[in-house]
Write an enzyme that holds these catalytic residues in place. Structure first.
Site, PDB file in Angstrom:
ATOM      1  N   SER A   1       0.787  -1.237   0.000  1.00 44.92           N
ATOM      2  CA  SER A   1       0.000   0.000   0.000  1.00 44.92           C
ATOM      3  C   SER A   1       0.815   1.281   0.000  1.00 44.92           C
ATOM      4  CB  SER A   1      -0.968   0.009   1.191  1.00 44.92           C
ATOM      5  OG  SER A   1      -2.030  -0.888   0.966  1.00 44.92           O
TER       6      SER A   1
ATOM      7  N   LYS B   1       0.384   3.304  -3.075  1.00 46.68           N
ATOM      8  CA  LYS B   1      -0.773   4.175  -3.290  1.00 46.68           C
ATOM      9  C   LYS B   1      -0.380   5.646  -3.361  1.00 46.68           C
ATOM     10  CE  LYS B   1      -3.797   0.876  -0.926  1.00 46.68           C
ATOM     11  NZ  LYS B   1      -4.516   0.535   0.314  1.00 46.68           N
TER      12      LYS B   1
ATOM     13  N   TYR C   1      -3.207  -3.311 -10.587  1.00 51.75           N
ATOM     14  CA  TYR C   1      -3.161  -2.987  -9.156  1.00 51.75           C
ATOM     15  C   TYR C   1      -2.363  -4.027  -8.371  1.00 51.75           C
ATOM     16  CZ  TYR C   1      -4.734  -2.094  -4.381  1.00 51.75           C
ATOM     17  OH  TYR C   1      -4.767  -1.856  -3.020  1.00 51.75           O
TER      18      TYR C   1
ATOM     19  N   TYR D   1      -4.143   4.049   7.916  1.00 54.56           N
ATOM     20  CA  TYR D   1      -5.485   3.452   7.990  1.00 54.56           C
ATOM     21  C   TYR D   1      -6.277   3.992   9.172  1.00 54.56           C
ATOM     22  CZ  TYR D   1      -3.154   0.383   4.677  1.00 54.56           C
ATOM     23  OH  TYR D   1      -2.440  -0.102   3.622  1.00 54.56           O
TER      24      TYR D   1
ATOM     25  N   VAL E   1       1.125  -3.790   4.102  1.00 55.62           N
ATOM     26  CA  VAL E   1       0.943  -5.021   4.883  1.00 55.62           C
ATOM     27  C   VAL E   1       2.126  -5.988   4.793  1.00 55.62           C
ATOM     28  CG1 VAL E   1      -1.566  -4.932   4.855  1.00 55.62           C
ATOM     29  CG2 VAL E   1      -0.357  -6.151   3.028  1.00 55.62           C
TER      30      VAL E   1
END
Length: 305
Positions: free
Chosen positions: A61, A64, A189, A241, A259
């Site tokens: 992530s 992103k 992705y 998050y 993660v």
């Protein structure tokens, strides 16, 4: 600085026992839960490291942040944020239930999976291969590492087990938010998340953001100060998050976790930080990596607030 980093790594290493590696992506289960490493690169180009900073892991992530920059560069701020919001969420990164609420018409922000999938769909290219090649080249530029590449094993593992991402992508398509072929978008992705990095690579991303979108070594402006500022702001509000609020109070640095155990942090005008610790807490953040970053922030007075 080297002595300080060594002290912080050893002080917090025992915390790796309090978390566990991500097991819902089978290939990530192979990580050594005891690993903990850090790299800091300051605005003079000095590199400081400690622990298992050379260990390779997939960006997950943290990607992103870079895909958002590329999507904005391709489409402009207005179009991107017509498809995805700017608001933090109190839900898990892979939650999708708010997408079915009557007053929600797009993912809340680009740092949760639903929003990130939409962002990836906006990256331009004539084919899926060209789109991913553009992403990979952008990642190589911002990390100052031309050897950056895909971890095929992790990519295939994510593709085989990413059922929730598949479900939310088709829901986004049904809502009219996602344009294009769903399977192609998901494939890009999953590849984007499976690019392999180390602590030095993600510290360079943090430095690039700290330097307002410019590569320190060359002075080349890869993106604008405004786009870099958008990304850093979203890192503060959404990057960790549903732990982002507490993280902002305790650490106070723009940061993005993944993660696989990575945390990329950017201290504006001062430094980029890359941390790796695959043992995760219940939020999906590196349990020992967070503590190292909190200690570092307090020792060096890094909070932007």
């Amino acid at each position: 600085m080297k002595k300080l980093l060594d002290e912080l790594i050893e002080k917090n290493r025992h915390l790796t026992k309090k978390g566990k590696v991500a097991d819902y992506i089978p290939a990530l289960k192979k990580a050594n839960s005891k690993d903990l490493g850090i790299c800091i690169i300051d605005m003079k180009g000095n590199i400081y490291t400690s622990g298992e900073y050379k260990t390779k892991f997939t960006i997950q992530s943290i990607s992103k942040t870079l895909s958002l920059m590329l999507a904005i560069m391709d489409n402009g701020v207005e179009k991107v944020f017509s498809k995805v919001g700017m608001e933090p969420t109190g839900d898990a990164f892979n939650s999708m239930y708010k997408l079915e609420m009557p007053d929600v018409y797009k993912p809340l922000n680009p740092m949760i999976n639903a929003g990130a999938i939409v962002v990836t769909s906006l990256i331009k290219g004539e084919s899926s291969e060209e789109k991913f090649e553009r992403i990979l080249n952008f990642f190589r530029k911002t990390t100052c590492n031309n050897k950056l590449n895909l971890n095929e094993e992790v990519y295939l593992s994510e593709k085989e087990t990413g059922n929730k991402n598949v479900a939310m992508a088709y829901l986004l398509k049904d809502m009219g938010i996602l344009e294009g072929d769903v399977e192609e978008i998901l494939d890009i992705y999953f590849k984007q998340c499976s690019i392999e990095v180390d602590c030095i690579d993600i510290a360079n991303i943090g430095l690039f953001l700290a330097n307002r979108g410019k590569i320190l070594k060359t002075g080349e402006a890869i993106t604008t100060d405004y786009i870099a500022r958008i990304v850093k702001t979203l890192m503060v509000t959404c990057g960790m998050y549903d732990f982002s609020g507490e993280f902002a109070i305790r650490v106070g640095i723009p940061a993005k976790s993944g993660v696989s155990g990575g945390i990329m942090a950017s201290v504006p005008h001062r430094m980029g930080i890359g941390i790796y610790g695959p043992s995760l807490d219940e939020k999906g953040n590196s349990v020992a990596g967070y503590e190292v970053l909190e200690d570092l922030s307090k020792k060096l007075n890094l909070s932007i607030f």
